[in-house]
Scaffold this active site. Structure first.
Site, PDB file in Angstrom:
ATOM      1  N   ASP A 113       9.555  -3.241  -9.957  1.00  0.00           N
ATOM      2  CA  ASP A 113       9.454  -2.375  -8.776  1.00  0.00           C
ATOM      3  C   ASP A 113      10.768  -2.293  -8.010  1.00  0.00           C
ATOM      4  OD1 ASP A 113       6.810  -1.862  -9.289  1.00  0.00           O
ATOM      5  OD2 ASP A 113       6.066  -3.440  -7.952  1.00  0.00           O
ATOM      6  N   HIS A 159       2.435 -10.579  -4.781  1.00  0.00           N
ATOM      7  CA  HIS A 159       3.780 -10.067  -5.070  1.00  0.00           C
ATOM      8  C   HIS A 159       4.862 -10.690  -4.194  1.00  0.00           C
ATOM      9  CE1 HIS A 159       1.320  -7.481  -7.413  1.00  0.00           C
ATOM     10  NE2 HIS A 159       2.252  -6.621  -7.735  1.00  0.00           N
ATOM     11  N   SER A 185      -4.551  -4.107  -7.066  1.00  0.00           N
ATOM     12  CA  SER A 185      -3.429  -4.939  -7.474  1.00  0.00           C
ATOM     13  C   SER A 185      -3.528  -6.346  -6.873  1.00  0.00           C
ATOM     14  CB  SER A 185      -2.137  -4.254  -7.034  1.00  0.00           C
ATOM     15  OG  SER A 185      -1.040  -5.025  -7.354  1.00  0.00           O
ATOM     16  N   GLU A 239      -0.702  -1.065   7.470  1.00  0.00           N
ATOM     17  CA  GLU A 239      -0.752  -2.532   7.559  1.00  0.00           C
ATOM     18  C   GLU A 239      -0.801  -3.035   9.004  1.00  0.00           C
ATOM     19  OE1 GLU A 239       1.510  -0.825   5.799  1.00  0.00           O
ATOM     20  OE2 GLU A 239       0.914  -1.227   3.733  1.00  0.00           O
ATOM     21  N   PHE A 289       5.082  -6.214   2.836  1.00  0.00           N
ATOM     22  CA  PHE A 289       4.459  -5.496   3.955  1.00  0.00           C
ATOM     23  C   PHE A 289       3.709  -6.473   4.880  1.00  0.00           C
ATOM     24  CE2 PHE A 289       3.984  -2.837  -0.008  1.00  0.00           C
ATOM     25  CZ  PHE A 289       5.255  -2.318   0.092  1.00  0.00           C
ATOM     26  N   ARG A 307       2.639 -12.047  -8.810  1.00  0.00           N
ATOM     27  CA  ARG A 307       2.086 -11.037  -9.698  1.00  0.00           C
ATOM     28  C   ARG A 307       1.792 -11.573 -11.096  1.00  0.00           C
ATOM     29  NH1 ARG A 307       5.052  -6.187 -12.652  1.00  0.00           N
ATOM     30  NH2 ARG A 307       5.566  -8.054 -13.821  1.00  0.00           N
ATOM     31  N   ARG A 336      -2.681 -14.535  -8.016  1.00  0.00           N
ATOM     32  CA  ARG A 336      -3.465 -13.485  -7.329  1.00  0.00           C
ATOM     33  C   ARG A 336      -4.878 -13.389  -7.917  1.00  0.00           C
ATOM     34  NH1 ARG A 336      -1.491  -7.595  -9.669  1.00  0.00           N
ATOM     35  NH2 ARG A 336      -0.597  -8.377 -11.593  1.00  0.00           N
TER      36      ARG A 336
END
Lengths: 235, 310
Positions: free
Chosen positions: B115, B107, B35, B56, B81, B165, B8
């Site tokens: 999470d 992610h 993030s 989204e 998402f 991540r 990322r």
């Protein structure tokens, strides 16, 4: 749609991709036969195509396809999505300084979709005064009346609460439509424009007015003859 | 010691650079930009940075609208998402009209380990691969991420990019060349082929080293593009080794393993073992533990290879 295509919008049927054109998104894509008729008359394609509606190989799909039909700005049909696309187009027009206006026609049933409200908030945040939302509010959805299926309350008040420039009109009165569109152009004040058009489904045809089944049904020959006679008589 | 960096981060750096070079590049955030590493783009290209909030579906539509005006929008969110909340919008408004929108998701897989299952995403590229016109890419390290983001911006059409991540070891460098749709061969042994992507490529490389000590020579492929799959590279593995192990941080159903198996089945020769998430939801746990629970370890790759090479 007649007011937009034949009077109000800056468009060039010979150059459908002209960068500075105004754009019309028919978010309620299921009513595309009206749009196809307008595009055919304007010369976006040969009028003979109108007889191929929904047939195999036709440029006139059951719901509008921008890759097949000139003049269609975005493929629609899945309800609730056109307004977000209009927001993207209005943002681009602002950045590029093209002066393009973006008209998005949404149906009242579409307001059930959450994405519409996401798009409205985004339009307000970015002060898209080049975005004109036109609500065709006929009070009917597929399964029944809007009041039965999903009541929306006072839409005009809700849109005013978003900070939009809201005008209520009789959606069948051409003078009111044209005047409202002109007024919107005169007010470049950072407010999203919202034309709340109160309409009657099947207007002008006695057996169709406010009858839910005519949402997705074609008339038979006798019904067609009667409907056309009534519409001609009202001219 | 090998440098470790998250994919990322590679995305964030290169999308900002692309934004400076090309004013057609737009970035649409959905309130998880920090993030997803979009801060640099936001700072340098503020007028082309749009944050639609936690919305989204709208983000996908706004991107489609921008793309019809000749822009190149990147929609940025988490894989869970970006692939599922936005799925129908991507289908209707981006893939069907074949618009030039990039869906860039961090992610992916079980990397958002703590999470829990809601934010982990083991279904995304299976879903995205079934959409006509979509290209699906998962870089294996920081440098791969940079190069493949650049390549995706240069390629017309919808692209789904999957980042993760955690910092992962760098196996490439600035000079490595990447072509979308062309696998990278990292080892060319003739006994067994290990085909991996994303964070599992470095696990595959470690397993190959361990196998070497056992006298088993492995081919290792980084299949960074899941769609279109590099069919020729898979055929080479079939010809060279006959035995293939696929490794991925994705559900074993509809993932890389299935795509490779389809080639093997059509060729009518070769054998495949699929390592991946065992069609089960994750939980809050350390990333390595989640992988281990699903058999995604170098030890299991070695064991599987030994069994195949018996």
């Amino acid at each position: 749609m007649a007011a937009l295509y034949f009077d109000h919008m800056n468009i060039d049927p010979a150059n459908p991709k002209w960068e500075k054109r105004d754009r019309l998104i028919l978010s309620k894509g299921h009513v595309c036969p009206i749009q196809y008729a307008a595009l055919g008359i304007l010369g976006y394609f040969e009028e003979e195509h109108l007889h191929t509606l929904r047939k195999e190989g036709s440029i006139l799909q059951g719901h509008p396809d921008m890759k097949k039909c000139p003049g269609i700005e975005i493929s629609t049909g899945s309800l609730g999505q056109g307004l977000s696309v209009g927001v993207g187009m209005a943002l681009a027009a602002k950045h590029d300084g093209t002066g393009s206006r973006v008209y998005v026609i949404v149906g009242d049933g579409e307001l059930d979709e959450g994405q519409i409200w996401e798009a409205l908030m985004t339009a307000g945040k970015y002060k898209l005064d080049n975005l004109i939302v036109i609500l065709d509010n006929n009070g009917l959805q597929v399964d029944g009346t809007q009041e039965e299926i999903m009541p929306h309350g006072d839409i005009t008040a809700k849109m005013q609460a978003f900070g939009f420039d809201v005008v209520d009109i009789d959606g069948h009165n051409m003078e009111e439509i044209v005047e409202a569109l002109d007024q919107f152009d005169a007010r470049k004040d950072g407010r999203v424009k919202f034309l709340h058009a109160h309409t009657v489904k099947g207007k002008g045809v006695s057996f169709m007015e406010n009858v839910v089944i005519w949402h997705g049904q074609a008339p038979n020959d006798a019904q067609y003859t009667q409907a056309m006679a009534e519409l001609e008589a009202a001219k | 010691m090998t440098m470790k960096k998250a994919t990322r981060d590679g995305f964030g750096e290169v999308v900002a650079q692309l934004g400076l070079e090309n004013d057609k590049i737009y970035l649409i955030d959905a309130d998880i930009g920090k993030s997803c590493k979009t801060d640099a783009f936001k700072a340098q290209c503020a007028d082309r940075h749009i944050n639609v909030g936690i919305a989204e579906q709208n983000a996908a539509g706004v991107a489609a609208g921008l793309a019809t005006c000749d822009k190149i929008p990147f929609v940025v969110t988490y894989a869970a998402f970006g692939s599922m909340r936005m799925c129908e919008q991507i289908r209707q408004m981006i893939c069907y009209p074949n618009l030039n929108v990039k869906i860039a998701c961090s992610h992916g897989g079980v990397t958002p380990a703590n999470d829990g299952a809601t934010h982990q995403c083991i279904e995304d590229y299976g879903i995205m691969c079934t959409l006509p016109n979509m290209t699906v890419v998962m870089p294996a390290d920081y440098y791969a991420a940079k190069a493949l983001v650049k390549a995706s911006a240069e390629k017309y059409g919808p692209v789904y990019l999957r980042f993760t991540r955690d910092a992962v070891p760098c196996i490439y460098n600035e000079e490595t060349e990447f072509v979308i749709g062309k696998a990278i061969e990292l080892a060319n042994g003739e006994d067994v082929a290990i085909i991996a992507n994303g964070d599992t490529v470095c696990i595959a490389l470690e397993a190959a080293k361990m196998l070497e000590q056992q006298g088993i020579h492995a081919t290792v492929l980084d299949m960074h593009t899941v769609k279109p799959l590099d069919v020729d590279a898979v055929k080479t593995c079939i010809e060279r080794c006959g035995k293939i192990i696929t490794v991925e941080d994705h559900n074993i159903i509809n993932g890389l393993g299935y795509a490779v198996s389809a080639v093997v089945a059509q060729e009518g020769k070769g054998i495949v073992r699929i390592l991946g998430i065992q069609d089960q939801f994750g939980m809050s746990a350390p990333y390595e533990r989640l992988l281990a629970m699903n058999g995604i370890t170098k030890e299991n790759i070695v064991e599987t290879a030994m069994e195949l090479c018996k």
